[in-house]
Scaffold this motif. Structure first.
Motif, PDB file in Angstrom:
ATOM      1  N   ILE A  79      25.095  16.326 -43.082  1.00 56.85           N
ATOM      2  CA  ILE A  79      24.277  17.633 -42.574  1.00 56.85           C
ATOM      3  C   ILE A  79      24.679  18.888 -43.353  1.00 56.85           C
ATOM      4  CG2 ILE A  79      23.671  19.388 -40.669  1.00 56.85           C
ATOM      5  CD1 ILE A  79      24.236  16.474 -39.238  1.00 56.85           C
ATOM      6  N   ASN A  80      23.551  19.506 -44.285  1.00 55.52           N
ATOM      7  CA  ASN A  80      23.728  20.648 -44.926  1.00 55.52           C
ATOM      8  C   ASN A  80      23.942  21.897 -44.338  1.00 55.52           C
ATOM      9  OD1 ASN A  80      21.115  21.019 -43.902  1.00 55.52           O
ATOM     10  ND2 ASN A  80      20.597  21.340 -46.544  1.00 55.52           N
ATOM     11  N   VAL A  81      23.813  22.063 -42.514  1.00 61.48           N
ATOM     12  CA  VAL A  81      23.873  23.519 -42.093  1.00 61.48           C
ATOM     13  C   VAL A  81      24.751  23.107 -41.307  1.00 61.48           C
ATOM     14  CG1 VAL A  81      22.117  24.806 -40.511  1.00 61.48           C
ATOM     15  CG2 VAL A  81      21.574  22.412 -41.829  1.00 61.48           C
ATOM     16  N   SER A  82      25.295  24.613 -41.037  1.00 63.94           N
ATOM     17  CA  SER A  82      26.252  25.105 -39.917  1.00 63.94           C
ATOM     18  C   SER A  82      26.060  26.097 -38.933  1.00 63.94           C
ATOM     19  CB  SER A  82      27.358  25.408 -41.380  1.00 63.94           C
ATOM     20  OG  SER A  82      28.124  26.556 -40.452  1.00 63.94           O
ATOM     21  N   VAL A  83      26.249  25.865 -38.100  1.00 57.19           N
ATOM     22  CA  VAL A  83      25.807  26.787 -37.456  1.00 57.19           C
ATOM     23  C   VAL A  83      27.291  28.384 -37.165  1.00 57.19           C
ATOM     24  CG1 VAL A  83      25.813  27.152 -34.769  1.00 57.19           C
ATOM     25  CG2 VAL A  83      24.603  25.584 -36.000  1.00 57.19           C
ATOM     26  N   CYS A  84      26.966  29.476 -38.020  1.00 62.50           N
ATOM     27  CA  CYS A  84      28.142  30.186 -38.167  1.00 62.50           C
ATOM     28  C   CYS A  84      28.248  30.812 -36.049  1.00 62.50           C
ATOM     29  CB  CYS A  84      27.881  31.451 -38.646  1.00 62.50           C
ATOM     30  SG  CYS A  84      28.929  32.052 -39.228  1.00 62.50           S
ATOM     31  N   THR A  85      28.858  30.473 -35.223  1.00 60.14           N
ATOM     32  CA  THR A  85      29.752  30.872 -34.131  1.00 60.14           C
ATOM     33  C   THR A  85      30.633  31.904 -34.119  1.00 60.14           C
ATOM     34  OG1 THR A  85      30.159  28.455 -33.591  1.00 60.14           O
ATOM     35  CG2 THR A  85      27.969  29.269 -33.053  1.00 60.14           C
ATOM     36  N   ARG A  86      30.967  32.549 -35.372  1.00 62.84           N
ATOM     37  CA  ARG A  86      32.200  33.252 -35.000  1.00 62.84           C
ATOM     38  C   ARG A  86      32.241  34.143 -34.114  1.00 62.84           C
ATOM     39  NH1 ARG A  86      32.015  36.987 -38.945  1.00 62.84           N
ATOM     40  NH2 ARG A  86      31.846  35.452 -40.667  1.00 62.84           N
ATOM     41  N   ASP A  87      30.992  34.623 -33.745  1.00 59.91           N
ATOM     42  CA  ASP A  87      31.122  35.576 -31.660  1.00 59.91           C
ATOM     43  C   ASP A  87      31.310  34.994 -31.223  1.00 59.91           C
ATOM     44  OD1 ASP A  87      28.574  34.550 -32.303  1.00 59.91           O
ATOM     45  OD2 ASP A  87      27.554  36.020 -31.356  1.00 59.91           O
ATOM     46  N   VAL A  88      30.816  33.476 -31.005  1.00 56.38           N
ATOM     47  CA  VAL A  88      31.665  32.906 -29.640  1.00 56.38           C
ATOM     48  C   VAL A  88      32.714  32.298 -29.774  1.00 56.38           C
ATOM     49  CG1 VAL A  88      30.930  30.972 -28.806  1.00 56.38           C
ATOM     50  CG2 VAL A  88      28.870  31.779 -30.443  1.00 56.38           C
ATOM     51  N   GLU A  89      33.443  32.066 -30.922  1.00 59.96           N
ATOM     52  CA  GLU A  89      34.913  31.668 -31.596  1.00 59.96           C
ATOM     53  C   GLU A  89      35.629  32.363 -30.674  1.00 59.96           C
ATOM     54  OE1 GLU A  89      35.504  30.045 -34.833  1.00 59.96           O
ATOM     55  OE2 GLU A  89      33.700  28.146 -34.684  1.00 59.96           O
ATOM     56  N   GLU A  90      35.218  34.123 -31.170  1.00 57.16           N
ATOM     57  CA  GLU A  90      36.095  34.837 -30.984  1.00 57.16           C
ATOM     58  C   GLU A  90      35.377  35.773 -29.810  1.00 57.16           C
ATOM     59  OE1 GLU A  90      33.884  38.555 -33.365  1.00 57.16           O
ATOM     60  OE2 GLU A  90      35.029  38.169 -34.571  1.00 57.16           O
ATOM     61  N   ARG A  91      35.208  35.542 -28.714  1.00 55.13           N
ATOM     62  CA  ARG A  91      34.744  35.559 -27.624  1.00 55.13           C
ATOM     63  C   ARG A  91      35.792  34.486 -27.013  1.00 55.13           C
ATOM     64  NH1 ARG A  91      29.169  35.369 -24.703  1.00 55.13           N
ATOM     65  NH2 ARG A  91      29.814  32.795 -23.853  1.00 55.13           N
ATOM     66  N   LEU A  92      35.551  33.286 -26.875  1.00 58.90           N
ATOM     67  CA  LEU A  92      37.225  32.096 -26.572  1.00 58.90           C
ATOM     68  C   LEU A  92      37.892  32.437 -26.520  1.00 58.90           C
ATOM     69  CD1 LEU A  92      34.789  28.920 -27.586  1.00 58.90           C
ATOM     70  CD2 LEU A  92      35.422  29.379 -25.542  1.00 58.90           C
ATOM     71  N   GLY A  93      37.755  32.840 -28.216  1.00 58.83           N
ATOM     72  CA  GLY A  93      39.976  33.458 -28.160  1.00 58.83           C
ATOM     73  C   GLY A  93      40.369  33.984 -26.969  1.00 58.83           C
TER      74      GLY A  93
END
Lengths: 117, 1142
Positions: B91-105
């Motif tokens: 798959i040549n797409v990525s979903v950049c969810t840094r904000d989500v990860e940060e929140r999870l972190g």
């Protein structure tokens, strides 16, 4: 295009393998209005013409990471596996691809042969 | 697995809406690529379910590739590919969810404790699913694009793509000729579009083709949801300023040229299907031929089938031709001429045996598993029902066929059935007129049976009658019919004629311009200032006689003056996209206060009848229709039907569909009527014939307005939704479909079909016509308009009839004198040019002919004399000969009154007791006194009517200048006078056609000057009484010639002088008829003779309407106004000026 002066940068993408051509509106990894979505390669992108939502994009194709041939996203012309490879390069280096892909391609080749004959 | 344990511990449930909602909060927020609540969002979750199931299955099967993730050791090779396979890598797409990860972190610990909320694993599961979903949608859309491009490439025309563009660039006119299936209609416009041409217009002979082509081409040019490609037809369109390619009808393009002779809004014109040779198309080509010379920048492309190409090329000074092969599968032709014993005779019905043999043959030769339908071409509706009946018996017997008729008088729902699919093992047998030759294309046809016959309309200029006759088809049509069998695969064509017949066929069909009345065409040519129609360079000039007939007709109608130039009414008529007679009605209606009903009638007469023929014999329909019928005539029936429908729409909205069905009405026609009506109204308004309505946008308070706005928005949404769903799948026909027969047509069968559709999903049961109707019309406004015409008094009705009659004139028919002794079905009528015509069975007068008979008790002086005061005439819209000459759309009018008020020529003898109208009808009045009174009234009323009409028409040309227009009072007075004349003229007269020998010796002929009076003053200002150069006698007004009939006595013979008292002044003396008319005309109680007014202030005309008769029109020179006042009031008014001037 000589006549399309009024058009906002209408450029044409043409697949160098199958000849498919269509105008594209963006080239790169971050098409407009895609928010969290990033493309993992530089792509020729257009608005998805089959979706009533104006903001949906469609990747037409990109360049082969090995030979830089401009190829469309169709499975007959290219393959993406961490990078884009045109079918010519895939066939050249077939042994380096995982066996899943190899057997898949072999199967396809057979069925297309069957269809032709 | 520990993941599962963890999930258990935290009681995470993918199926729980709450859990999903939490993830929506992470991935599908308002500003995200996919938003919660959108279609994509719903698609995603259903994809997610599938994806999870797939994963579980994989895991169960022991596959463990998914786990590979980041942990697997990757062995680098020179391509740099990970050794361990993972579908994710594809798959040549990525979903950049840094904000989500940060929140999870941040909330890592919290979420561990709380039993709710997605954990790291859930987030990553979802992300993976989302990536696969995105990849899936990309593949899906790309697949569509690739398929589309592949199909385009496979079209025969594709390889000519560059050549076409090149030719168009280098030549002003190019002919592209290609047969069915070559793709010219869809591709050529696209080639030009992508080559950078803009402002492209592509004409089509049919409206439906405009819509479907615009849809297809916008899809193919990837602009399905944009407006780059649009269409424009009579009532609707999708054109916006962004539109670069427009599909429109030939007629509409002609209208555009009429408005702008240079047609500057278009740069490229594509005229498609030129080989069909429609009237509009032939004319259009003629106009464009000139335009191309004047506009070198204009590009013109003619597209045609590969027939008669040279004709088109030569017409445009040897324009280059590009010929493209078609794409048809091979078709086997089998000649099966009908044996002589089965040949149809003139009187007998068509023998079905040759047709049944074809069905049998197919059943024997081809196994039922091999799909493929049969298309059978017959000439007309009667033939279709004969063969349909026979085939149905066979179909019921074999259970292998579904028999479906196809012709234009079927309800649309029935027509639509031919596109439905038959169940396996069953074939459709579509029995069609030539409508399926070009207009309707049905896929899946493998067999064609061609009778070789067609019914075509022709025009008989001598009888002024249209004629529907059966002919052999042309070779071109024959080939076209054959081609219908090879669109989707190899086919078979059975020709029910011999090969030698085929060879004897004409090469091409007769172009329309050679077959039809040219009235509208000539009118349009005049309005475009194209000079003498006889010298216009048509591609294939119509017979000069045909043009001459049209010019004469237009002169009779008052659209052209004596020199052949447009009159002011003619100019207006040329702008109206309707028949001249209908246009005249509209103009006349706008003068009087009868616009609303006239608009409805004009619209109703311009569309196909809403009354379905097939329902006429259905007793339930007949009963339900009964209250709609008006024995005044068919236009009145149409009027009351329309009015009733509007009422139903107002009360029940979409429920009108059921109402229509019950009455055997095709609702589509009513929708067309309401649209046309509105278009007429706008046209009248734009020509200043109708005051612009103060459409109160601010009507109602703000709340109501907002409500309306919300409603409209909702309707628009419904329309859009409907459009999206439109290409939903075809339904499967039931085997017993054809057996419903025509009797129940459009009633319960449709109900069932409907029910099926309803189940297919929400939104399907939307009545799109109702939605469009609501969007286009304001029902309250419409209802108001309708109420006006629904509550018509008998006086208004009489006036409306007169207007219709004047519009339809000279289309009048006289009942045969012996009709009252004939059976209802054998009533005969005569027109000026055609004797022995009958009333079409659909007319109210066919059902109720007695209302046309002269009442017996009324013929006082013995029935043989035929004297009565109640003779009637029929004014009719069409005279069409099929097996007999039929009148349709008739309205009855009082004969004497109508004739005198509308006829172009009225001739009299010396005492005016004998009148000849238009040289074919003779009226003999019993009483000379009454005769004079009648004529005198007519002269006055007609002069006034003409004057007011002129004022009204001039008022719109010289805008604002002397903007008085026609005052309401003057008008009311005239209509009052006309109504009184129509309803209360009680004179006894006989009415008959003149025999041929009588016509020969009708007139006295020119007389020596000396015999005529020298001191005759003009009877009316502007119209001098002059000796008539041909007829003899005196020409008193444009239509009336006095004393020119051959039996006339001497103009001044003393015996004609009778004592007479003028009702206006107290004049009492012996006068000749002419002198008397002269006096009456000048002693009109108008303000011109002011002394007279003073002399007889208490003058009262005794009568039923004494109130209004006291009022008279007074023209005050000081105010420059027409006032309706009593004599005393006039005096007062005058005095008032005297004081003010002092």
């Amino acid at each position: 295009m000589e006549h399309s002066s009024s058009e906002t940068s209408e450029k044409t993408f043409t697949c160098q393998l199958c000849g498919l051509s269509s105008s594209y509106s963006y080239y790169g990894q971050k098409p407009p209005n895609t928010r969290a979505i990033v493309l993992l390669e530089e792509c020729f992108v257009t608005k998805d013409p089959f979706n009533p939502d104006r903001e949906k994009f469609l990747v037409l194709g990109s360049t082969c990471s090995l030979c830089s041939l401009c190829v469309c996203a169709g499975s007959d012309c290219s393959l993406f596996y961490t990078k884009r490879f045109c079918m010519q390069c895939v066939n050249k280096h077939l042994d380096q691809f995982p066996h899943q892909i190899q057997s898949e391609l072999a199967k396809k080749k057979q069925s297309s042969k069957a269809a032709v004959s | 697995m520990d993941r599962d344990r963890r999930r258990d511990r935290r009681s995470w449930d993918w199926d729980s809406p709450q859990c999903r909602a939490q993830l929506d909060e992470v991935f599908f927020r308002r500003h995200d690529y996919i938003q919660a609540g959108s279609q994509e969002h719903r698609d995603f979750w259903s994809f997610f379910d599938r994806f999870q199931r797939f994963k579980t299955k994989r895991e169960m099967a022991g596959g463990r590739q998914e786990d590979g993730g980041g942990q697997g050791k990757t062995v680098k090779v020179d391509l740099g590919l990970p050794k361990e396979y993972d579908a994710r890598y594809r798959i040549n797409v990525s979903v950049c969810t840094r904000d989500v990860e940060e929140r999870l972190g941040k909330s890592e610990h919290r979420s561990r404790q709380s039993s709710s909320g997605p954990g790291e694993q859930e987030i990553s599961d979802l992300r993976l699913a989302l990536l696969h979903f995105l990849d899936f949608t990309q593949r899906q859309s790309f697949g569509k694009l690739a398929k589309l491009r592949r199909e385009q490439k496979n079209l025969p025309i594709y390889q000519y793509r560059d050549r076409i563009v090149e030719l168009v660039r280098s030549h002003p006119v190019v002919v592209v000729a290609g047969d069915t299936g070559c793709g010219k209609s869809t591709q050529v416009p696209q080639y030009l579009l992508s080559a950078g041409f803009t402002h492209i217009a592509c004409t089509q002979p049919r409206r439906i083709a405009c819509i479907s082509l615009a849809k297809r081409v916008s899809f193919e040019s990837l602009n399905q949801y944009g407006s780059k490609v649009g269409y424009q037809i009579r009532f609707e369109g999708t054109r916006t300023p962004a539109t670069k390619l427009l599909f429109l009808t030939e007629g509409l393009l002609l209208r555009q040229i009429q408005q702008d002779l240079t047609l500057s809004q278009h740069q490229v014109l594509i005229v498609d299907e030129v080989h069909e040779r429609h009237l509009h198309c032939d004319f259009l080509l003629g106009v464009l031929r000139t335009l191309v010379a004047e506009r070198p920048d204009l590009r013109l492309i003619l597209m045609s089938a590969t027939i008669n190409i040279k004709l088109f090329s030569d017409y445009f000074s040897s324009a280059p031709v590009l010929q493209v092969p078609g794409r048809l599968f091979p078709i086997q032709v089998i000649y099966q001429p009908i044996p002589s014993e089965e040949q149809p005779t003139r009187t007998e019905k068509l023998d079905p045996r040759p047709f049944l043999r074809i069905l049998q043959g197919i059943d024997q030769r081809y196994p039922p598993e091999e799909r493929g339908d049969l298309l059978l071409f017959l000439s007309g509706v009667a033939e279709i029902s004969t063969i349909q009946e026979a085939c149905q018996v066979y179909a019921t017997h074999t259970s292998r066929w579904i028999v479906l008729p196809l012709h234009s008088t079927l309800s649309l729902a029935q027509q639509d059935k031919v596109f439905d699919i038959s169940p396996p093992g069953v074939r459709k047998c579509i029995i069609s007129t030539n409508i399926a030759e070009t207009s309707v294309t049905i896929d899946g046809v493998r067999f064609v049976a061609d009778s070789g016959k067609v019914k075509e309309m022709s025009f008989d200029p001598k009888a002024k009658m249209q004629r529907l006759q059966e002919f052999w088809i042309s070779r071109a049509s024959s080939e076209q019919r054959k081609g219908r069998a090879g669109r989707t695969g190899p086919g078979v064509c059975y020709r029910l004629y011999a090969e030698s017949d085929y060879d004897a066929f004409a090469p091409y069909p007769v172009p329309e311009i050679h077959r039809v009345a040219l009235d509208s065409l000539i009118l349009q040519m005049k309005s475009m200032s194209l000079g003498d129609p006889l010298s216009f360079v048509f591609i294939d000039p119509p017979p000069a006689a045909s043009i001459q007939t049209a010019v004469t007709y237009l002169k009779e109608q008052g659209a052209l003056d004596g020199t052949g130039e447009l009159t002011s009414i003619g100019k207006l008529l040329a702008q109206l996209p309707v028949d001249v007679v209908i246009g005249k009605m509209l103009v006349l209606g706008s003068l009087f206060n009868l616009v609303e009903p006239v608009l409805t009638v004009a619209a109703a007469l311009s569309v196909q009848s809403p009354f379905l023929r097939s329902s006429q014999h259905n007793p339930d329909c007949a009963t339900a229709r009964q209250p709609l019928h008006s024995n005044q005539g068919d236009p009145f029936t149409l009027l009351s039907t329309f009015n009733a429908w509007v009422e139903v729409k107002k009360e029940r909205g979409g429920g009108s569909r059921k109402w229509c069905r019950r009455r055997g009405l095709e609702e589509q026609r009513l929708y067309e009527m309401v649209n046309l009506r509105r278009q007429f109204k706008e046209l009248l308004r734009s020509h200043g014939l109708l005051e612009s309505e103060n459409r109160d946008a601010s009507a109602g308070d703000r709340g109501q307005r907002r409500e309306r706005l919300t409603e409209r928005r909702k309707l628009h949404q419904m329309k859009r939704d409907h459009e999206k769903q439109e290409n939903s799948k075809r339904k499967v026909l039931r085997l017993e479909e054809g057996q419903d027969g025509e009797m129940s047509s459009g009633s319960d069968t449709e109900e069932r079909g409907r029910g099926k559709k309803d189940k297919e999903g929400p939104g399907q049961n939307v009545d799109i016509q109702e939605v469009k109707f609501k969007l286009r019309h304001n029902i309250t406004e419409l209802q108001d308009a309708v109420t006006v015409s629904a509550d018509m008094s008998s006086r208004q009705q009489a006036l409306l009839k007169l207007l219709l009659c004047r519009g339809l004139y000279p289309q009048l028919a006289l009942p045969d004198e012996h009709n009252s002794t004939r059976k209802d079905s054998e009533q005969v009528f005569h027109t000026k040019n055609k004797q022995g015509v009958v009333i079409h069975p659909t007319s109210v007068f066919a059902i109720d002919p007695e209302v046309l008979h002269v009442p017996e008790d009324d013929s006082r002086e013995g029935p043989d004399r035929g004297d009565s005061s109640r003779h009637q005439l029929l004014a009719f819209v069409t005279l069409l000969e099929t097996n007999r000459p039929y009148l349709s759309n008739c309205v009855r009018v009082p004969a004497l009154q109508a004739l005198l008020l509308v006829a172009n020529s009225v001739d009299s003898n010396a005492d005016c007791t004998r009148l000849v109208v238009d040289g074919w009808l003779e009226v003999e009045l019993r009483d000379a006194e009454e005769a004079l009174k009648v004529l005198s009234t007519v002269l006055t009323h007609r002069a006034e009517w003409e004057r007011l009409l002129r004022v009204k028409l001039e008022q719109n040309t010289v805008e604002g200048a002397l903007g008085q227009g026609v005052s309401r009072r003057v008008l009311e007075k005239l209509s009052e006078g006309l109504v009184r004349f129509l309803l209360y003229t009680e004179v006894t007269y006989s009415l008959r056609r003149l025999a041929a020998f009588q016509i020969q010796n009708l007139y006295v002929g020119p007389q020596p000057e000396s015999e005529l009076s020298r001191d005759l003053k003009p009877l009316f200002p502007g119209a001098e009484a002059k000796p008539h150069p041909i007829k003899g006698g005196l020409r008193v007004s444009s239509f009336f010639t006095y004393n020119c009939l051959a039996d006339s006595r001497d103009l001044y013979s003393e015996c004609l002088r009778t004592f007479w008292t003028c009702p206006n002044c107290d004049l009492y003396m012996p006068l000749t008829p002419l002198e008397r008319m002269q006096h009456e005309a000048s002693c009109r109680p108008a303000g011109e003779q002011q002394q007279q007014q003073e002399e007889e202030p208490e003058d009262k005309k005794p009568g039923p309407s004494s109130m209004s008769s006291l009022n008279r029109v007074y023209h005050c020179d000081v105010c420059d106004e027409d006032l309706t006042l009593t004599s005393t009031e006039i005096l007062k008014h005058k005095r008032q000026h005297m004081y003010s001037t002092k």
